[in-house]
Design a protein around this motif. Structure first.
Motif, PDB file in Angstrom:
ATOM      1  N   LEU A  15       0.830  -1.202   0.000  1.00  0.00           N
ATOM      2  CA  LEU A  15       0.000   0.000   0.000  1.00  0.00           C
ATOM      3  C   LEU A  15       0.869   1.259   0.000  1.00  0.00           C
ATOM      4  CD1 LEU A  15      -2.878   1.162   0.211  1.00  0.00           C
ATOM      5  CD2 LEU A  15      -2.605   1.090   2.687  1.00  0.00           C
ATOM      6  N   GLU A  16       2.005   1.205   0.696  1.00  0.00           N
ATOM      7  CA  GLU A  16       2.913   2.354   0.728  1.00  0.00           C
ATOM      8  C   GLU A  16       3.405   2.686  -0.679  1.00  0.00           C
ATOM      9  OE1 GLU A  16       6.774   3.929   3.231  1.00  0.00           O
ATOM     10  OE2 GLU A  16       6.403   1.771   3.141  1.00  0.00           O
ATOM     11  N   LYS A  17       3.731   1.669  -1.436  1.00  0.00           N
ATOM     12  CA  LYS A  17       4.188   1.858  -2.818  1.00  0.00           C
ATOM     13  C   LYS A  17       3.063   2.461  -3.670  1.00  0.00           C
ATOM     14  CE  LYS A  17       6.173  -0.800  -6.605  1.00  0.00           C
ATOM     15  NZ  LYS A  17       6.503  -2.134  -7.088  1.00  0.00           N
ATOM     16  N   SER A  18       1.838   1.985  -3.477  1.00  0.00           N
ATOM     17  CA  SER A  18       0.698   2.517  -4.239  1.00  0.00           C
ATOM     18  C   SER A  18       0.428   3.971  -3.894  1.00  0.00           C
ATOM     19  CB  SER A  18      -0.550   1.693  -3.948  1.00  0.00           C
ATOM     20  OG  SER A  18      -0.379   0.368  -4.359  1.00  0.00           O
ATOM     21  N   PRO A  32      -1.163  13.191  -1.396  1.00  0.00           N
ATOM     22  CA  PRO A  32      -0.417  14.081  -0.497  1.00  0.00           C
ATOM     23  C   PRO A  32      -0.548  13.681   0.975  1.00  0.00           C
ATOM     24  CG  PRO A  32      -2.466  15.099  -1.064  1.00  0.00           C
ATOM     25  CD  PRO A  32      -2.406  13.800  -1.831  1.00  0.00           C
ATOM     26  N   ILE A  33      -0.374  12.400   1.272  1.00  0.00           N
ATOM     27  CA  ILE A  33      -0.536  11.919   2.634  1.00  0.00           C
ATOM     28  C   ILE A  33       0.515  10.847   2.902  1.00  0.00           C
ATOM     29  CG2 ILE A  33      -2.293  10.230   1.935  1.00  0.00           C
ATOM     30  CD1 ILE A  33      -3.699  10.762   4.618  1.00  0.00           C
ATOM     31  N   PRO A  34       1.207  10.935   4.032  1.00  0.00           N
ATOM     32  CA  PRO A  34       2.192   9.902   4.357  1.00  0.00           C
ATOM     33  C   PRO A  34       1.528   8.548   4.620  1.00  0.00           C
ATOM     34  CG  PRO A  34       2.564  11.883   5.662  1.00  0.00           C
ATOM     35  CD  PRO A  34       1.256  12.051   4.967  1.00  0.00           C
ATOM     36  N   PHE A  35       2.283   7.493   4.389  1.00  0.00           N
ATOM     37  CA  PHE A  35       1.775   6.127   4.533  1.00  0.00           C
ATOM     38  C   PHE A  35       1.199   5.867   5.924  1.00  0.00           C
ATOM     39  CE2 PHE A  35       3.048   1.822   6.006  1.00  0.00           C
ATOM     40  CZ  PHE A  35       2.110   1.083   5.302  1.00  0.00           C
ATOM     41  N   SER A  82      -5.717   6.520   9.259  1.00  0.00           N
ATOM     42  CA  SER A  82      -7.035   6.969   8.803  1.00  0.00           C
ATOM     43  C   SER A  82      -7.900   5.791   8.377  1.00  0.00           C
ATOM     44  CB  SER A  82      -6.892   7.941   7.641  1.00  0.00           C
ATOM     45  OG  SER A  82      -6.194   9.079   8.037  1.00  0.00           O
ATOM     46  N   MET A  83      -7.280   4.802   7.721  1.00  0.00           N
ATOM     47  CA  MET A  83      -8.032   3.610   7.315  1.00  0.00           C
ATOM     48  C   MET A  83      -8.632   2.919   8.534  1.00  0.00           C
ATOM     49  SD  MET A  83      -5.486   1.918   4.463  1.00  0.00           S
ATOM     50  CE  MET A  83      -6.132   0.305   4.746  1.00  0.00           C
ATOM     51  N   PHE A 112     -12.459  -0.848   5.250  1.00  0.00           N
ATOM     52  CA  PHE A 112     -11.011  -1.069   5.237  1.00  0.00           C
ATOM     53  C   PHE A 112     -10.557  -1.518   3.851  1.00  0.00           C
ATOM     54  CE2 PHE A 112      -7.008  -3.178   6.295  1.00  0.00           C
ATOM     55  CZ  PHE A 112      -6.437  -2.240   7.141  1.00  0.00           C
ATOM     56  N   GLY A 113     -11.312  -2.415   3.230  1.00  0.00           N
ATOM     57  CA  GLY A 113     -10.961  -2.904   1.897  1.00  0.00           C
ATOM     58  C   GLY A 113     -11.040  -1.822   0.835  1.00  0.00           C
ATOM     59  N   ILE A 114     -12.086  -1.022   0.886  1.00  0.00           N
ATOM     60  CA  ILE A 114     -12.240   0.055  -0.098  1.00  0.00           C
ATOM     61  C   ILE A 114     -11.122   1.083   0.046  1.00  0.00           C
ATOM     62  CG2 ILE A 114     -13.701   2.022  -0.722  1.00  0.00           C
ATOM     63  CD1 ILE A 114     -16.117   0.148  -0.167  1.00  0.00           C
ATOM     64  N   LEU A 115     -10.780   1.407   1.290  1.00  0.00           N
ATOM     65  CA  LEU A 115      -9.708   2.376   1.506  1.00  0.00           C
ATOM     66  C   LEU A 115      -8.350   1.828   1.076  1.00  0.00           C
ATOM     67  CD1 LEU A 115     -10.829   3.960   4.884  1.00  0.00           C
ATOM     68  CD2 LEU A 115     -10.840   5.024   2.621  1.00  0.00           C
ATOM     69  N   GLN A 116      -8.193   0.519   1.055  1.00  0.00           N
ATOM     70  CA  GLN A 116      -6.957  -0.074   0.530  1.00  0.00           C
ATOM     71  C   GLN A 116      -6.912  -0.011  -0.988  1.00  0.00           C
ATOM     72  OE1 GLN A 116      -6.812  -3.989   2.537  1.00  0.00           O
ATOM     73  NE2 GLN A 116      -4.631  -3.569   2.680  1.00  0.00           N
ATOM     74  N   ILE A 117      -8.064  -0.075  -1.622  1.00  0.00           N
ATOM     75  CA  ILE A 117      -8.139  -0.095  -3.082  1.00  0.00           C
ATOM     76  C   ILE A 117      -7.984   1.301  -3.687  1.00  0.00           C
ATOM     77  CG2 ILE A 117      -9.709  -0.567  -5.008  1.00  0.00           C
ATOM     78  CD1 ILE A 117     -10.784  -2.922  -3.352  1.00  0.00           C
ATOM     79  N   ILE A 118      -8.340   2.337  -2.962  1.00  0.00           N
ATOM     80  CA  ILE A 118      -8.331   3.704  -3.505  1.00  0.00           C
ATOM     81  C   ILE A 118      -6.967   4.106  -4.086  1.00  0.00           C
ATOM     82  CG2 ILE A 118      -8.503   6.151  -2.868  1.00  0.00           C
ATOM     83  CD1 ILE A 118     -10.933   5.385  -1.177  1.00  0.00           C
TER      84      ILE A 118
END
Length: 117
Positions: A39-42, A49-52, A58-59, A105-111
């Motif tokens: 996710l950090e790479k994505s 504009p948000i750190p990992f 936030s997730m 949680f899943g949707i926020l990972q996909i964004i």
């Protein structure tokens, strides 16, 4: 004075709710960072504009809020709708909360992945 203004401007660009969730949850969710390295790479590739670490906080924060809302919705539905067998009526609130929490949680990972594409 300049550092305070720079810090405040950076917090505003990320968002107050994101910074609040980071300050509230960072110490408790550090174990998730190594598990979410892709996710950090994505996030970096999508130029968000948000750190990992802030994004992961936030997730978790938004997922917890969604889980609580799902539980409340489950309680309301189980009070007004007669569900048979009765055990399902009692299991509906925690199941609804868990489902809504995991979906969030899943949707926020996909964004970030979707923003890269």
């Amino acid at each position: 004075m300049k550092t305070t203004l720079a810090k405040q401007k950076k917090e505003e660009s990320v968002g107050v709710i994101h910074v609040y969730s980071y300050k509230l949850l960072n110490e408790h969710i550090r174990f998730l960072y190594p598990k979410l390295k892709p996710l950090e790479k994505s996030i970096k590739h999508s130029m968000m504009p948000i750190p990992f670490e802030v994004y992961v906080s936030s997730m978790v924060f938004f997922s917890l809020i969604a889980g609580i809302c799902g539980g409340i919705i489950g309680i309301i539905v189980s009070q007004f709708v007669s569900i048979q067998p009765v055990i399902i009526e009692y299991l509906l609130p925690p199941i609804a909360g868990m489902v809504l929490m995991l979906m969030t949680f899943g949707i926020l990972q996909i964004i970030p992945i979707a923003r890269v594409k």
